[in-house]
Design an enzyme around this catalytic site. Structure first.
Site, PDB file in Angstrom:
ATOM      1  N   HIS A   1      -8.560  -8.190  11.114  1.00 48.65           N
ATOM      2  CA  HIS A   1      -8.259  -9.138  12.120  1.00 48.65           C
ATOM      3  C   HIS A   1      -8.019  -8.580  13.458  1.00 48.65           C
ATOM      4  O   HIS A   1      -7.999  -9.500  14.400  1.00 48.65           O
ATOM      5  CB  HIS A   1      -6.564  -9.523  11.534  1.00 48.65           C
ATOM      6  CG  HIS A   1      -6.811 -10.196  10.273  1.00 48.65           C
ATOM      7  ND1 HIS A   1      -7.491 -11.310  10.126  1.00 48.65           N
ATOM      8  CD2 HIS A   1      -6.403  -9.978   9.082  1.00 48.65           C
ATOM      9  CE1 HIS A   1      -7.373 -11.539   8.783  1.00 48.65           C
ATOM     10  NE2 HIS A   1      -6.643 -10.799   8.346  1.00 48.65           N
TER      11      HIS A   1
ATOM     12  N   GLY B   1       4.747  -1.222   9.352  1.00 51.23           N
ATOM     13  CA  GLY B   1       4.486  -2.326  10.368  1.00 51.23           C
ATOM     14  C   GLY B   1       4.579  -3.549   9.890  1.00 51.23           C
ATOM     15  O   GLY B   1       4.563  -3.898   8.863  1.00 51.23           O
TER      16      GLY B   1
ATOM     17  N   TYR C   1      -1.037 -10.819  15.457  1.00 47.38           N
ATOM     18  CA  TYR C   1      -1.131  -9.784  14.636  1.00 47.38           C
ATOM     19  C   TYR C   1      -2.489  -8.628  14.864  1.00 47.38           C
ATOM     20  O   TYR C   1      -2.456  -7.177  15.013  1.00 47.38           O
ATOM     21  CB  TYR C   1      -1.047  -9.970  13.181  1.00 47.38           C
ATOM     22  CG  TYR C   1      -1.409  -8.887  12.215  1.00 47.38           C
ATOM     23  CD1 TYR C   1      -0.791  -7.948  11.733  1.00 47.38           C
ATOM     24  CD2 TYR C   1      -2.600  -9.441  11.454  1.00 47.38           C
ATOM     25  CE1 TYR C   1      -1.109  -6.799  10.812  1.00 47.38           C
ATOM     26  CE2 TYR C   1      -3.096  -8.449  10.340  1.00 47.38           C
ATOM     27  CZ  TYR C   1      -2.194  -7.319  10.158  1.00 47.38           C
ATOM     28  OH  TYR C   1      -2.492  -6.387   9.325  1.00 47.38           O
TER      29      TYR C   1
ATOM     30  N   ASP D   1      10.457   3.881   5.605  1.00 44.39           N
ATOM     31  CA  ASP D   1      10.560   2.412   5.611  1.00 44.39           C
ATOM     32  C   ASP D   1      11.749   1.860   6.391  1.00 44.39           C
ATOM     33  O   ASP D   1      12.854   2.663   6.357  1.00 44.39           O
ATOM     34  CB  ASP D   1      10.180   1.596   4.368  1.00 44.39           C
ATOM     35  CG  ASP D   1       9.454   0.194   4.287  1.00 44.39           C
ATOM     36  OD1 ASP D   1       8.220   0.173   3.942  1.00 44.39           O
ATOM     37  OD2 ASP D   1       9.886  -0.725   5.113  1.00 44.39           O
TER      38      ASP D   1
ATOM     39  N   LEU E   1       1.165  -1.202   0.011  1.00 45.51           N
ATOM     40  CA  LEU E   1      -0.026   0.059  -0.179  1.00 45.51           C
ATOM     41  C   LEU E   1       0.750   1.367  -0.144  1.00 45.51           C
ATOM     42  O   LEU E   1       0.514   2.300  -0.718  1.00 45.51           O
ATOM     43  CB  LEU E   1      -0.927  -0.050   1.218  1.00 45.51           C
ATOM     44  CG  LEU E   1      -1.896  -1.042   1.257  1.00 45.51           C
ATOM     45  CD1 LEU E   1      -2.810  -1.282   2.438  1.00 45.51           C
ATOM     46  CD2 LEU E   1      -2.762  -0.774  -0.106  1.00 45.51           C
TER      47      LEU E   1
HETATM   48  P1  NAI Z   1       3.479  -4.514   3.599  1.00 40.58           P
HETATM   49  O1  NAI Z   1       4.041  -5.777   4.387  1.00 40.58           O
HETATM   50  O2  NAI Z   1       3.456  -4.503   2.179  1.00 40.58           O
HETATM   51  O3  NAI Z   1       4.074  -3.150   4.149  1.00 40.58           O
HETATM   52  C1  NAI Z   1       4.402  -3.061   5.379  1.00 40.58           C
HETATM   53  C2  NAI Z   1       5.758  -2.063   5.327  1.00 40.58           C
HETATM   54  O4  NAI Z   1       6.071  -1.705   6.726  1.00 40.58           O
HETATM   55  C3  NAI Z   1       7.004  -2.951   4.777  1.00 40.58           C
HETATM   56  O5  NAI Z   1       7.488  -2.432   3.699  1.00 40.58           O
HETATM   57  C4  NAI Z   1       8.003  -3.104   5.857  1.00 40.58           C
HETATM   58  O6  NAI Z   1       9.135  -3.251   5.468  1.00 40.58           O
HETATM   59  C5  NAI Z   1       7.562  -2.050   6.842  1.00 40.58           C
HETATM   60  N1  NAI Z   1       7.844  -2.133   8.255  1.00 40.58           N
HETATM   61  C6  NAI Z   1       7.761  -3.462   9.164  1.00 40.58           C
HETATM   62  N2  NAI Z   1       8.034  -3.191   9.981  1.00 40.58           N
HETATM   63  C7  NAI Z   1       8.954  -1.865  10.218  1.00 40.58           C
HETATM   64  C8  NAI Z   1       9.680  -1.196  10.961  1.00 40.58           C
HETATM   65  N3  NAI Z   1       9.835  -1.838  12.466  1.00 40.58           N
HETATM   66  N4  NAI Z   1      10.016  -0.335  10.925  1.00 40.58           N
HETATM   67  C9  NAI Z   1       9.799   0.447   9.802  1.00 40.58           C
HETATM   68  N5  NAI Z   1       8.886  -0.168   8.647  1.00 40.58           N
HETATM   69  C10 NAI Z   1       8.421  -1.370   9.082  1.00 40.58           C
HETATM   70  O7  NAI Z   1       1.840  -4.384   4.096  1.00 40.58           O
HETATM   71  P2  NAI Z   1       0.874  -3.765   3.350  1.00 40.58           P
HETATM   72  O8  NAI Z   1      -0.167  -4.835   2.566  1.00 40.58           O
HETATM   73  O9  NAI Z   1       1.369  -2.482   2.372  1.00 40.58           O
HETATM   74  O10 NAI Z   1      -0.264  -3.159   4.337  1.00 40.58           O
HETATM   75  C11 NAI Z   1       0.149  -1.721   4.939  1.00 40.58           C
HETATM   76  C12 NAI Z   1      -0.482  -1.584   6.227  1.00 40.58           C
HETATM   77  O11 NAI Z   1      -1.980  -2.065   6.070  1.00 40.58           O
HETATM   78  C13 NAI Z   1       0.000  -2.593   7.312  1.00 40.58           C
HETATM   79  O12 NAI Z   1      -0.075  -1.917   8.415  1.00 40.58           O
HETATM   80  C14 NAI Z   1      -1.135  -3.551   7.388  1.00 40.58           C
HETATM   81  O13 NAI Z   1      -1.260  -4.257   8.633  1.00 40.58           O
HETATM   82  C15 NAI Z   1      -2.467  -3.165   7.120  1.00 40.58           C
HETATM   83  N6  NAI Z   1      -3.290  -3.811   6.488  1.00 40.58           N
HETATM   84  C16 NAI Z   1      -3.129  -4.094   4.972  1.00 40.58           C
HETATM   85  C17 NAI Z   1      -4.135  -4.954   4.339  1.00 40.58           C
HETATM   86  C18 NAI Z   1      -4.143  -5.204   3.074  1.00 40.58           C
HETATM   87  O14 NAI Z   1      -4.924  -6.099   2.574  1.00 40.58           O
HETATM   88  N7  NAI Z   1      -3.070  -4.832   2.193  1.00 40.58           N
HETATM   89  C19 NAI Z   1      -5.288  -5.340   5.289  1.00 40.58           C
HETATM   90  C20 NAI Z   1      -5.307  -4.930   6.547  1.00 40.58           C
HETATM   91  C21 NAI Z   1      -4.426  -4.261   7.100  1.00 40.58           C
HETATM   92  C1  15L Z   2      -4.389  -8.058   6.888  1.00 39.81           C
HETATM   93  O1  15L Z   2      -4.510  -7.505   7.613  1.00 39.81           O
HETATM   94  C2  15L Z   2      -3.195  -8.356   5.916  1.00 39.81           C
HETATM   95  O2  15L Z   2      -2.187  -7.188   5.994  1.00 39.81           O
HETATM   96  C3  15L Z   2      -3.269  -8.804   4.472  1.00 39.81           C
HETATM   97  O3  15L Z   2      -2.008  -9.165   4.223  1.00 39.81           O
HETATM   98  C4  15L Z   2      -4.452  -9.669   4.361  1.00 39.81           C
HETATM   99  O4  15L Z   2      -4.085 -10.796   5.096  1.00 39.81           O
HETATM  100  C5  15L Z   2      -5.776  -9.098   4.669  1.00 39.81           C
HETATM  101  O5  15L Z   2      -5.424  -8.923   6.129  1.00 39.81           O
HETATM  102  C6  15L Z   2      -6.929  -9.872   4.533  1.00 39.81           C
HETATM  103  O6  15L Z   2      -7.454 -10.347   5.613  1.00 39.81           O
HETATM  104  O7  15L Z   2      -7.088 -10.246   3.487  1.00 39.81           O
END
Ligand code: NAI
Ligand code: 15L
Length: 264
Positions: free
Chosen positions: A111, A71, A134, A32, A13
């Site tokens: 979640h 995160g 998580y 990041d 994202l």
């Molecule tokens: P992602 O895993 O692709 O991106 C998360 C980024 O956070 C990564 O680039 C990682 O290097 C960085 N990161 C992790 N730990 C870190 C730290 N200690 N310090 C600095 N950076 C750190 O996840 P995505 O899919 O882009 O999701 C973004 C956010 O949205 C997350 O918080 C995720 O939990 C939340 N989310 C995403 C969903 C989805 O469907 N994509 C669904 C629900 C929630």
């Molecule tokens: C999340 O919270 C995760 O970040 C994502 O990778 C998917 O697993 C999403 O939920 C989901 O429930 O599809």
């Protein structure tokens, strides 16, 4: 909006946000722990670890708003969840308080309420019911946001994102999908509204089958436009005989409810 901090900017994202948020922010500051490459036009790079207080203070200073995507984004061992999602969120809100940043988009997750059965349609009043370490870390993040709103007036959109990817990947995501277009229309709206407060918002597109009720946030003026329907035929054909008792279809969090607690 002058300067917007985007955390998690190397992720799924965050890398979308990198371009898309330039539509309403003069400068995007990108954080990041992973490599972010060179700064492009209108970009500042602020590589750093969310669990490091000094890194977070530096990245937040001088910003007008924060999109917090950074995160640990799935179930796993406690240590990275603790660092990214527990210590990281505390550091972020403390830095926001110290540097007078008063509006945050917090990427929570379905979640946080994943152990509710899908037979219950959820709205903003659903009790926290995490399906994983998580998910529990997202409940904590939502509570920190609420605390900093009540104590210090920092406004946060607590967005329980469903499944935000280029396209839905399986039958469950026909209900939970959120397109990138709808996601970033929401992000923009969060930073436009004169008063935000600290609402819970379900991050979903206008899917035909939906498990989450966003009626309470109609005042926000955000209406998702996309739908998972165009993907239905292909997804159902690839998985023609789903087991209705599979956790994927029984719980809001799907198969996260079945995942083991991993050792750190
Ligand atoms: P992602 O895993 O692709 O991106 C998360 C980024 O956070 C990564 O680039 C990682 O290097 C960085 N990161 C992790 N730990 C870190 C730290 N200690 N310090 C600095 N950076 C750190 O996840 P995505 O899919 O882009 O999701 C973004 C956010 O949205 C997350 O918080 C995720 O939990 C939340 N989310 C995403 C969903 C989805 O469907 N994509 C669904 C629900 C929630
Ligand atoms: C999340 O919270 C995760 O970040 C994502 O990778 C998917 O697993 C999403 O939920 C989901 O429930 O599809």
């Amino acid at each position: 909006m002058n300067r917007l901090l985007i955390t998690g900017a190397a992720g799924t994202l965050g890398s979308q946000a990198r371009e898309r948020c330039k539509a309403f922010a003069d400068i995007v500051r990108l954080n990041d722990i992973a490599d972010l490459g060179q700064a492009g036009n209108g970009e500042e790079i602020a590589q750093g670890d969310l669990s490091n207080h000094a890194d977070v203070s530096r990245m937040v200073q001088g910003c007008d708003g924060i999109v917090h995507f950074g995160g640990f984004s799935h179930e796993g061992p406690f240590d990275p969840i603790l660092k990214g999602n527990i210590i990281g969120v505390y550091n972020l809100y403390e830095a926001a308080r110290a540097h007078n940043v008063n509006r945050i988009f917090f990427a929570s997750s379905n979640h946080a309420v994943g152990f509710h059965p899908v037979s219950d349609r959820l709205d903003e009043d659903a009790l926290p019911f995490a399906d994983s370490l998580y998910g529990a870390s997202k409940v904590y993040g939502e509570q920190i946001a609420l605390l900093y709103w009540k104590k210090f007036g920092i406004e946060t959109a607590r967005v329980r994102i469903g499944s935000s990817f280029e396209r839905p990947r399986n039958r469950r995501m026909l209900n939970t999908w959120m397109s990138f277009e709808d996601m970033f229309a929401l992000v923009k709206r969060i930073f436009e509204v004169p008063r935000l407060g600290c609402p819970v918002i379900y991050g979903q597109s206008a899917n035909t089958a939906t498990q989450w009720n966003n009626d309470p946030i109609h005042w926000l003026g955000w209406q998702p436009k996309d739908s998972s329907e165009p993907f239905r035929q292909e997804i159902e054909a690839a998985d023609p005989h789903p087991d209705p008792n599979d956790s994927a279809y029984v719980y809001h969090g799907g198969t996260f409810v079945d995942l083991p607690i991993e050792e750190s």
